[in-house]
Structures are given as structure tokens and as C-alpha cells.
Design a protein around this motif. Structure first.
Motif, PDB file in Angstrom:
ATOM      1  N   MET A  57       1.063  -1.231  -0.074  1.00 47.95           N
ATOM      2  CA  MET A  57      -0.186  -0.030   0.163  1.00 47.95           C
ATOM      3  C   MET A  57       1.052   1.267  -0.029  1.00 47.95           C
ATOM      4  SD  MET A  57      -2.841   0.197  -0.216  1.00 47.95           S
ATOM      5  CE  MET A  57      -3.547   1.805  -1.137  1.00 47.95           C
ATOM      6  N   LYS A  58       2.168   0.995   0.830  1.00 48.04           N
ATOM      7  CA  LYS A  58       2.963   2.203   0.902  1.00 48.04           C
ATOM      8  C   LYS A  58       3.448   2.648  -0.453  1.00 48.04           C
ATOM      9  CE  LYS A  58       6.365   4.586   3.774  1.00 48.04           C
ATOM     10  NZ  LYS A  58       7.590   4.700   4.109  1.00 48.04           N
ATOM     11  N   ASN A  59       3.473   1.550  -1.197  1.00 50.43           N
ATOM     12  CA  ASN A  59       4.229   1.688  -2.769  1.00 50.43           C
ATOM     13  C   ASN A  59       3.272   2.559  -3.529  1.00 50.43           C
ATOM     14  OD1 ASN A  59       6.564   0.270  -2.150  1.00 50.43           O
ATOM     15  ND2 ASN A  59       5.892  -1.589  -3.055  1.00 50.43           N
ATOM     16  N   TYR A  60       1.995   2.396  -3.257  1.00 48.34           N
ATOM     17  CA  TYR A  60       0.782   3.212  -4.004  1.00 48.34           C
ATOM     18  C   TYR A  60       0.882   4.666  -3.720  1.00 48.34           C
ATOM     19  CZ  TYR A  60      -0.770  -0.848  -6.688  1.00 48.34           C
ATOM     20  OH  TYR A  60      -1.010  -1.960  -7.396  1.00 48.34           O
ATOM     21  N   MET A  61       1.302   4.822  -2.388  1.00 46.64           N
ATOM     22  CA  MET A  61       1.181   6.365  -2.120  1.00 46.64           C
ATOM     23  C   MET A  61       2.507   6.948  -2.559  1.00 46.64           C
ATOM     24  SD  MET A  61      -0.887   7.743   0.093  1.00 46.64           S
ATOM     25  CE  MET A  61       0.058   9.105   0.416  1.00 46.64           C
ATOM     26  N   TYR A  62       3.729   6.091  -2.814  1.00 42.85           N
ATOM     27  CA  TYR A  62       4.953   6.899  -3.165  1.00 42.85           C
ATOM     28  C   TYR A  62       4.424   7.054  -4.725  1.00 42.85           C
ATOM     29  CZ  TYR A  62       8.407   5.473   0.033  1.00 42.85           C
ATOM     30  OH  TYR A  62       9.150   5.550   1.248  1.00 42.85           O
ATOM     31  N   ILE A  63       3.946   6.129  -5.415  1.00 42.04           N
ATOM     32  CA  ILE A  63       3.548   6.270  -6.946  1.00 42.04           C
ATOM     33  C   ILE A  63       2.407   7.644  -7.041  1.00 42.04           C
ATOM     34  CG2 ILE A  63       2.251   5.263  -8.920  1.00 42.04           C
ATOM     35  CD1 ILE A  63       3.145   2.441  -7.830  1.00 42.04           C
ATOM     36  N   LEU A  64       1.813   7.724  -6.005  1.00 47.10           N
ATOM     37  CA  LEU A  64       0.701   8.947  -6.131  1.00 47.10           C
ATOM     38  C   LEU A  64       1.349  10.069  -6.124  1.00 47.10           C
ATOM     39  CD1 LEU A  64      -2.314   9.759  -6.397  1.00 47.10           C
ATOM     40  CD2 LEU A  64      -2.287   9.745  -3.804  1.00 47.10           C
ATOM     41  N   VAL A  65       2.454  10.291  -4.975  1.00 45.12           N
ATOM     42  CA  VAL A  65       3.083  11.382  -4.723  1.00 45.12           C
ATOM     43  C   VAL A  65       4.150  11.728  -6.122  1.00 45.12           C
ATOM     44  CG1 VAL A  65       5.224  12.284  -3.597  1.00 45.12           C
ATOM     45  CG2 VAL A  65       3.426  11.066  -2.301  1.00 45.12           C
ATOM     46  N   MET A  66       4.561  10.766  -6.761  1.00 41.05           N
ATOM     47  CA  MET A  66       5.392  10.805  -7.968  1.00 41.05           C
ATOM     48  C   MET A  66       4.534  11.558  -8.999  1.00 41.05           C
ATOM     49  SD  MET A  66       7.492   7.403  -8.477  1.00 41.05           S
ATOM     50  CE  MET A  66       7.891   7.882 -10.055  1.00 41.05           C
ATOM     51  N   ALA A  67       3.409  10.933  -9.157  1.00 40.90           N
ATOM     52  CA  ALA A  67       2.666  10.993 -10.333  1.00 40.90           C
ATOM     53  C   ALA A  67       2.045  12.625 -10.191  1.00 40.90           C
ATOM     54  CB  ALA A  67       1.372  10.153 -10.596  1.00 40.90           C
ATOM     55  N   LEU A  68       1.673  12.916  -9.100  1.00 36.84           N
ATOM     56  CA  LEU A  68       1.101  14.299  -8.740  1.00 36.84           C
ATOM     57  C   LEU A  68       2.222  15.398  -9.224  1.00 36.84           C
ATOM     58  CD1 LEU A  68      -1.201  13.850  -5.707  1.00 36.84           C
ATOM     59  CD2 LEU A  68      -1.964  14.375  -8.196  1.00 36.84           C
ATOM     60  N   THR A  69       3.574  15.227  -8.522  1.00 35.42           N
ATOM     61  CA  THR A  69       4.275  15.881  -8.729  1.00 35.42           C
ATOM     62  C   THR A  69       4.909  16.225 -10.035  1.00 35.42           C
ATOM     63  OG1 THR A  69       5.462  15.123  -6.567  1.00 35.42           O
ATOM     64  CG2 THR A  69       6.753  16.583  -7.844  1.00 35.42           C
ATOM     65  N   THR A  70       4.936  14.940 -10.661  1.00 30.23           N
ATOM     66  CA  THR A  70       5.127  15.179 -12.169  1.00 30.23           C
ATOM     67  C   THR A  70       4.267  15.809 -12.955  1.00 30.23           C
ATOM     68  OG1 THR A  70       6.562  13.119 -11.996  1.00 30.23           O
ATOM     69  CG2 THR A  70       6.180  13.830 -14.237  1.00 30.23           C
ATOM     70  N   TYR A  71       3.061  15.761 -12.892  1.00 33.54           N
ATOM     71  CA  TYR A  71       1.996  16.425 -13.589  1.00 33.54           C
ATOM     72  C   TYR A  71       1.918  17.965 -13.224  1.00 33.54           C
ATOM     73  CZ  TYR A  71      -2.396  17.306 -15.375  1.00 33.54           C
ATOM     74  OH  TYR A  71      -3.618  18.192 -16.120  1.00 33.54           O
ATOM     75  N   PHE A  72       2.223  18.178 -12.063  1.00 34.44           N
ATOM     76  CA  PHE A  72       2.161  19.647 -11.685  1.00 34.44           C
ATOM     77  C   PHE A  72       3.220  20.398 -12.362  1.00 34.44           C
ATOM     78  CE2 PHE A  72      -0.610  18.786  -7.804  1.00 34.44           C
ATOM     79  CZ  PHE A  72      -1.562  19.617  -8.136  1.00 34.44           C
ATOM     80  N   ILE A  73       4.492  19.640 -12.603  1.00 33.27           N
ATOM     81  CA  ILE A  73       5.704  20.201 -13.186  1.00 33.27           C
ATOM     82  C   ILE A  73       5.134  20.757 -14.694  1.00 33.27           C
ATOM     83  CG2 ILE A  73       7.760  19.484 -14.348  1.00 33.27           C
ATOM     84  CD1 ILE A  73       8.512  20.303 -11.544  1.00 33.27           C
ATOM     85  N   ARG A  76      11.676  -3.900 -10.297  1.00 31.82           N
ATOM     86  CA  ARG A  76      11.847  -5.434  -9.456  1.00 31.82           C
ATOM     87  C   ARG A  76      12.750  -5.221  -8.364  1.00 31.82           C
ATOM     88  NH1 ARG A  76       8.432  -9.314  -9.250  1.00 31.82           N
ATOM     89  NH2 ARG A  76       8.655 -10.241 -11.078  1.00 31.82           N
ATOM     90  N   GLY A  77      13.813  -4.464  -8.574  1.00 23.25           N
ATOM     91  CA  GLY A  77      14.800  -4.171  -7.758  1.00 23.25           C
ATOM     92  C   GLY A  77      14.094  -3.178  -6.525  1.00 23.25           C
ATOM     93  N   ALA A  78      13.012  -2.508  -6.877  1.00 15.96           N
ATOM     94  CA  ALA A  78      12.673  -1.738  -5.539  1.00 15.96           C
ATOM     95  C   ALA A  78      11.296  -2.352  -4.970  1.00 15.96           C
ATOM     96  CB  ALA A  78      12.100  -0.300  -6.196  1.00 15.96           C
ATOM     97  N   ASN A  79      11.286  -3.678  -5.337  1.00 17.66           N
ATOM     98  CA  ASN A  79      10.246  -4.752  -4.734  1.00 17.66           C
ATOM     99  C   ASN A  79       8.923  -4.282  -5.021  1.00 17.66           C
ATOM    100  OD1 ASN A  79      11.701  -6.643  -3.749  1.00 17.66           O
ATOM    101  ND2 ASN A  79      12.425  -5.243  -1.723  1.00 17.66           N
ATOM    102  N   LEU A  80       8.705  -3.587  -6.310  1.00 18.50           N
ATOM    103  CA  LEU A  80       7.284  -3.189  -6.878  1.00 18.50           C
ATOM    104  C   LEU A  80       6.743  -4.348  -7.385  1.00 18.50           C
ATOM    105  CD1 LEU A  80       7.780   0.268  -8.595  1.00 18.50           C
ATOM    106  CD2 LEU A  80       7.098  -0.031  -6.273  1.00 18.50           C
ATOM    107  N   THR A  81       5.378  -4.585  -7.211  1.00 22.62           N
ATOM    108  CA  THR A  81       4.525  -5.653  -7.977  1.00 22.62           C
ATOM    109  C   THR A  81       4.540  -5.300  -9.428  1.00 22.62           C
ATOM    110  OG1 THR A  81       2.517  -4.683  -7.414  1.00 22.62           O
ATOM    111  CG2 THR A  81       3.472  -6.129  -5.750  1.00 22.62           C
ATOM    112  N   ALA A  82       4.234  -6.208 -10.281  1.00 22.19           N
ATOM    113  CA  ALA A  82       3.904  -6.148 -11.556  1.00 22.19           C
ATOM    114  C   ALA A  82       2.901  -5.027 -11.799  1.00 22.19           C
ATOM    115  CB  ALA A  82       3.577  -7.289 -12.379  1.00 22.19           C
ATOM    116  N   ALA A  83       1.801  -4.947 -11.038  1.00 22.26           N
ATOM    117  CA  ALA A  83       0.693  -4.100 -11.199  1.00 22.26           C
ATOM    118  C   ALA A  83       1.065  -2.520 -10.599  1.00 22.26           C
ATOM    119  CB  ALA A  83      -0.582  -4.449 -10.110  1.00 22.26           C
ATOM    120  N   GLN A  84       2.034  -2.559  -9.487  1.00 24.69           N
ATOM    121  CA  GLN A  84       2.539  -1.357  -9.061  1.00 24.69           C
ATOM    122  C   GLN A  84       3.340  -0.587 -10.244  1.00 24.69           C
ATOM    123  OE1 GLN A  84       4.353  -2.673  -5.360  1.00 24.69           O
ATOM    124  NE2 GLN A  84       2.259  -2.217  -4.248  1.00 24.69           N
TER     125      GLN A  84
END
Lengths: 98, 270
Positions: free
Chosen positions: A1-17, B32-40
Motif C-alpha cells: 500500500m505504501k508503494n501506491y502512496m509513493y506512486i501517487l506522490v510521484m505522479a502528482l509532482t510530475t503532473y504539476f511540473i 523489480r529491484g525496488a520490490n514493486l509488484t507488476a501491477a504497481q
């Protein structure tokens, strides 16, 4: 779940830029130092990311050095992006087979 | 009418899609190195569409670094999109509905920008949508294929794919060094400083993402103060960012065209 938070932060930052100048900018940026800074940033950041990290991608450093040098020379001579990319990839693959 | 522009965008976008597909395989492998899943990894590619940014994020995510560090690193690494967005803001019709700007912004990448800025006259957003609609699936599906194939590929191929990604970075920053003399020493200085940061144990407490941020801001600011660029140079700088699509002749034409338009616009401005 934390990974999706990271992805969200990245996506928003990059979109704002990407979206802010296109939506807000009505006139040109005139400050010369700031313009220069903006111009230099992409080159510096990519150079910093590339080197020395590129040297550790193969088990034998000399192969990575050769790939690095080939990519630098090809790119400086304006060979197209995809050919530089695939060319040094193929070179490194071949050298590893030796 | 939009349909034709859209189809033209799709056609021009096909080489970009192919290139993205290949390069994003390496992104998938690195994920893969960052332990992301395929979906992520797939969601990340679909929502971010930034090679260097995504690549840098893996070390930051793997380290479990604070969100702020990720935010700053993305802002710095993707600052070139900000420049391209500035250039596009001058290229679109002022009367164009606002929501088009919101959608177009999402598709600003080195290659799509290169196509868009090379169009004659004002940019029709549907051209960009056409290019985006083939390039984005290429990027996303390549990532998925990459992360799914990691277990199956031998290390020599994975290493070589990694080289392809760095080769792409080099192909983005090196061509401009030919036009702007001061860029070459700045690039080598950046590499040297980065190597020093990497090797000296004194700097071990700084994470790799933070090193990129610190070095980029310090060197770029120093260079901007010591070697402020003239109007003309800054324009070449901006265009070369779009040139790496690789069509050398069109690259030069793009440069001339955009420079001409820039000049035209300045005359109109009060």
C-alpha cells in the motif's frame, strides 16, 4: 500500500511540473539567471544520474566503460536516441558473451 | 477535421511507441529491484510517463525514504518538462478551451514534445492526443513485460538492457553539448562531482536520491551565475531537448522553426 502512496506522490509532482507552465504562463520568464538555471538543470541531472552508476551495471567494469564511451561518442555525434540506446546495449551484450 | 490531425499524431507516434516499448522493458526490470509488484510498476508507468524520474524513484522507494524526498527528486529530475511546458504554452492557440491544456500537459515527454513543437503553426491538441494514445500504451505495456520477464532472463541480458537505459539518458544530454560549448565541461564536472559523492565515505549518510538533488541544484545554479546563457543559446538548449527523437534534419528544422516563431511572438508582444 505504501508503494501506491509513493506512486501517487510521484505522479502528482510530475503532473504539476508539466501542467503549471502550460496553464499559468502568459508571458516569458525574463530573469536571465533563472532562465539559465532552468536550461542547465536537465543536462546536469541526467549526467549526475548516469555517472558513475553506469559503471556498475556489468560484473566486469571495463565492459561498462566501453559501453559508456560508445554511447557518449555516438550521442555527441547526434546519432539518434534509439540507435545510441540499442547500439550500446548490443555492444555490452556482445562483450559479455566473449 | 480533428480526426485527421489525431490520426497524423498516431502515425508520427508509432516510432516513439516502439522506442518506449523497448526502453520501458528496462524500467520494468529495474522496478523489480525496488520490490514493486507488476501491477504497481504498470500503474507507475501509466501515471508518470517519465524514464529518468521513475528510474530514480526505485532507489528512493526501496530505501523507504520520506515522501518529501521523492517529491523533490521528481521535481528536479523532471524540471525539463517544465521547460517544455513553457514552450508549448506559446505554441497553442490562446482561444483553445482550457481543459485541453490540462490533458496535453500529461503527455509532455522528450519525444512527444519533440513531435508537437515541430508542427507547423499553432499546435492542435488532437495531434498530441494521437501521439499520446500510441506512446503511452507502449510505455505501460513494455514496463509490464519487463517486470514479468525478470525471473526468466539471464543476467547478461538484464545488464545490457540496463545499458540501454543509460544510453538513452546520454542521448538526451550529449547532443546539446555540441551546440553550446560550456555544456560539455559542465556535463563532465557533473559526472566528476557525482563520482566523488559516490566514492567518498564522508557522503554515505546522504541517500542516492538526495545526492542527485543536491548536485543538480548546486551545479546548475553555479553554472547559471558564472555562465548565464544568451537568449539564442537558451533557445537551442530548449529545442535540443526535443531533438532526440533522432531525425537529425527535422531536428534542425524544428530548431529553425521554433526560433522563428519565438522571434515572431516577441514582436507581437507589447
Amino acid at each position: 500500500m505504501k508503494n501506491y502512496m509513493y506512486i501517487l506522490v510521484m505522479a502528482l509532482t510530475t503532473y504539476f511540473i508539466r501542467v503549471i507552465p502550460l496553464t499559468l504562463l502568459r508571458r516569458e520568464i525574463t530573469n536571465r539567471t533563472f532562465r539559465s538555471f532552468l536550461t542547465y538543470v536537465p543536462y546536469v541531472t541526467l549526467a549526475v544520474m548516469t555517472f558513475p552508476a553506469i559503471l556498475s551495471i556489468t560484473e566486469e567494469p571495463w565492459i561498462a566503460w566501453v559501453g559508456f564511451a560508445a554511447a557518449m561518442v555516438l550521442a555527441y555525434n547526434r546519432v539518434s536516441l534509439f540507435i545510441v540506446s540499442l547500439g550500446c546495449c548490443a555492444l555490452v551484450l556482445a562483450l559479455q558473451m566473449l | 477535421m480533428h480526426r485527421q490531425t489525431y490520426l497524423k499524431g498516431m502515425r508520427d507516434g508509432i516510432p516513439v511507441m516502439l522506442g518506449y516499448f523497448v526502453v520501458s522493458i528496462t524500467i520494468g526490470i529495474a522496478a523489480r529491484g525496488a520490490n514493486l509488484t507488476a501491477a504497481q510498476a504498470t500503474v507507475m508507468s501509466l501515471t508518470n510517463l517519465t524514464s529518468a524520474g521513475q528510474f530514480a524513484s526505485f532507489a528512493i522507494i526501496a530505501a523507504g525514504a520520506p515522501y518529501l524526498e521523492l517529491l523533490i527528486s521528481q521535481a528536479v529530475i523532471n524540471l525539463r518538462y517544465c521547460l517544455m511546458s513553457c514552450a508549448l504554452s506559446q505554441k497553442v492557440d490562446r482561444q483553445m478551451p482550457f481543459y485541453h491544456r490540462l490533458i496535453m500537459a500529461f503527455g509532455i515527454t522528450d519525444e512527444i514534445f519533440g513531435l508537437a513543437i515541430g508542427q507547423k503553426g499553432k499546435l492542435d491538441p488532437w495531434y498530441m492526443y494521437g501521439a499520446m494514445s500510441v506512446a503511452i500504451p507502449g510505455w505501460t505495456l513494455g514496463t509490464l513485460l519487463g517486470i514479468l520477464s525478470t525471473g526468466m532472463l539471464p543476467s547478461s541480458i538484464l545488464n545490457a538492457m540496463n545499458m540501454a537505459l543509460y544510453g538513452m539518458f546520454i542521448a538526451i544530454f550529449m547532443p546539446a553539448a555540441r551546440d553550446n560549448r560550456i555544456l560539455l565541461p559542465i556535463i563532465f564536472l557533473s559526472m566528476g562531482a557525482s563520482a566523488v559523492f559516490q566514492m567518498l565515505p564522508v557522503f554515505d549518510f546522504i541517500s542516492s536520491g538526495m545526492k542527485i538533488i543536491i548536485l543538480t541544484l548546486a551545479i546548475s545554479f553555479g553554472a547559471a551565475v558564472l555562465f548565464p546563457i544568451t537568449e539564442e543559446e537558451s533557445e537551442t538548449g530548449q529545442q535540443t531537448a526535443g531533438e532526440e527523437l533522432g531525425q537529425q534534419t527535422t531536428g534542425e528544422e524544428i530548431g529553425k522553426q521554433a526560433a522563428g516563431e519565438e522571434a515572431g511572438r516577441k514582436e507581437i508582444q507589447p
